[in-house]
Design an enzyme around this catalytic site. Structure first.
Site, PDB file in Angstrom:
ATOM      1  N   CYS A   1      16.120  23.780   1.724  1.00  0.00           N
ATOM      2  CA  CYS A   1      15.745  22.480   1.597  1.00  0.00           C
ATOM      3  C   CYS A   1      15.816  21.632   3.005  1.00  0.00           C
ATOM      4  O   CYS A   1      14.896  21.100   3.314  1.00  0.00           O
ATOM      5  CB  CYS A   1      16.395  21.591   0.635  1.00  0.00           C
ATOM      6  SG  CYS A   1      16.664  22.488  -1.070  1.00  0.00           S
ATOM      7  N   ASP A   2      17.086  21.944   3.585  1.00  0.00           N
ATOM      8  CA  ASP A   2      17.346  20.902   4.592  1.00  0.00           C
ATOM      9  C   ASP A   2      17.478  21.527   6.247  1.00  0.00           C
ATOM     10  O   ASP A   2      17.384  21.336   7.032  1.00  0.00           O
ATOM     11  CB  ASP A   2      18.499  20.265   4.334  1.00  0.00           C
ATOM     12  CG  ASP A   2      18.668  19.257   3.206  1.00  0.00           C
ATOM     13  OD1 ASP A   2      17.433  18.966   2.880  1.00  0.00           O
ATOM     14  OD2 ASP A   2      19.799  19.172   2.262  1.00  0.00           O
TER      15      ASP A   2
ATOM     16  N   CYS B   1      21.614  23.041   0.270  1.00  0.00           N
ATOM     17  CA  CYS B   1      20.483  23.834   0.165  1.00  0.00           C
ATOM     18  C   CYS B   1      19.783  24.245   1.689  1.00  0.00           C
ATOM     19  O   CYS B   1      19.137  23.340   2.080  1.00  0.00           O
ATOM     20  CB  CYS B   1      19.639  23.258  -0.773  1.00  0.00           C
ATOM     21  SG  CYS B   1      18.043  24.040  -0.990  1.00  0.00           S
TER      22      CYS B   1
END
Ligand SMILES: Cc1cc2nc3c(=O)[nH]c(=O)nc-3n(C[C@H](O)[C@H](O)[C@H](O)COP(=O)(O)OP(=O)(O)OC[C@H]3O[C@@H](n4cnc5c(N)ncnc54)[C@H](O)[C@@H]3O)c2cc1C
Length: 314
Positions: free
Chosen positions: A141-142, A138
């Site tokens: 997200c990261d 993701c």
């Protein structure tokens, strides 16, 4: 307490089903591991949901949940479902027992599965070992953790290209590796990627191994044309090769296709087990979007209402 309907999943499919169930005054429990589903993982813009020319996935999810919470007849529970089993109730009716991972059992007259999908793993050597240590699924997200670093995106479809464009805002260099001889992303994404001087596309690349020490350092792939094993020095690797439906907990009750997607009747979204319906990305179907998952959630509830009424279960 026996519910008329249990909806499993709190993504666009499940939430829309919850809103429609509330409007139909069906006594409903919506159970989900977490709200928002895949769209909540998308911090970048969503530009194709009607009424919102541009909105982040997180904001859209908040609006969905706010709308769901207006429904008086819909209870909400945060839990993971482990099992769904049909059983004959004391009244001689076919009901379902839904079991959570905490071993709690809940009874219902009908169930809608809307548990969507999880990212598909690459299954390359070293992938599992480096999850959270450079391997991720993701970018939104990261991705920001890889500021000024070199990253590889595995997958040359729309998800891979969108991930590449997102990462180009942070990383110093982005490789996009595609297994096939040509990329699958749509023309708009291809044009946007061409404009970036940070992104390099490598086609016919079969990723074989991920190596590092504590964190990822290198990726090895086979050039499918020359059969040569090549390597890239990278700090991060994002896998964007599609998704796999979260359907294992209904094995035996539904028919699956070869990708473990649930086969439904596309008029009613009914599975082969009476009273068990499915909506959204869990289903067989080529085009998987927020609006299509929401549409299926709506149709499934209207079909549940007919099922409950026709079988005198309401
Ligand atoms: C990176 C990315 C970008 C995207 N961009 C767009 C876009 O711009 N526009 C667009 O229209 N679509 C986009 N999509 C696709 C869209 O997000 C999906 O089609 C949509 O979210 C599917 O909705 P769903 O409700 O079927 O499943 P999901 O969104 O996957 O939701 C499933 C829900 O079920 C819950 N769940 C799963 N298993 C269990 C269990 N055992 N017990 C309890 N709960 C469970 C999960 O917690 C989750 O809440 C994107 C997807 C990704 C991954």
């Amino acid at each position: 307490m026996i519910y008329d309907l249990i909806i499993i999943g709190g993504g666009p499919g499940g939430i829309t089903a919850g809103i429609y169930a509330g409007r139909q005054r069906i006594k409903t429990l919506l159970v989900t591991k977490e709200f928002g589903g895949q769209m909540a993982k998308k911090a970048t813009e969503i530009c194709n949901f009607p009424g919102f020319p541009s909105i982040t996935g997180i904001e859209l999810m908040e609006k969905f949940v706010e709308h769901l919470k207006c429904q008086q007849d819909v209870e909400i529970k945060t839990a993971e479902i482990l099992k769904v089993e049909p059983f004959d109730s004391a009244q001689g009716k076919k009901n379902f027992i839904v079991t959570t991972t905490e071993n709690e059992t809940i009874e219902s007259k009908s169930v809608i599965i809307s548990t969507g999908a999880d990212p598909r793993p690459l299954e390359a050597k070293g992938e599992k070992e480096f999850i959270g240590k450079g391997v991720g699924y993701c970018v939104t997200c990261d991705g920001p953790l890889f500021k000024n670093k070199v990253v590889a995106i595995v997958g040359g479809g729309n998800a891979g290209f969108e991930a590449g464009l997102f990462m180009a805002r942070y990383a110093s260099k982005v490789y996009i590796l595609e297994f096939g001889s040509s990329v699958k992303a749509d023309l708009q994404n291809q044009e946007d990627v061409k404009k970036s001087d940070k992104i390099e596309i490598i086609t016919s690349a079969s990723v074989k191994e991920i190596k590092g020490e504590v964190f990822v350092k290198e990726l090895f792939y086979e050039d499918q044309i020359s059969k040569e094993i090549k390597n890239l020095k990278v700090d991060g690797i994002f896998i964007e090769i599609g998704s796999q439906p979260s359907t294992s907990f209904v094995s035996g009750l539904v028919d699956f296709n070869e990708r473990d997607e649930i086969k439904v009747d596309f008029e009613t979204f009914a599975t082969k087990t009476p009273g068990l319906f499915a909506a959204g990305d869990v289903n067989v179907g080529k085009y998987k979007q927020i609006v299509t998952a929401a549409g299926e959630g709506c149709k499934a509830v209207l079909a549940v209402y007919d099922y409950l009424r026709i079988n005198k279960l309401l």
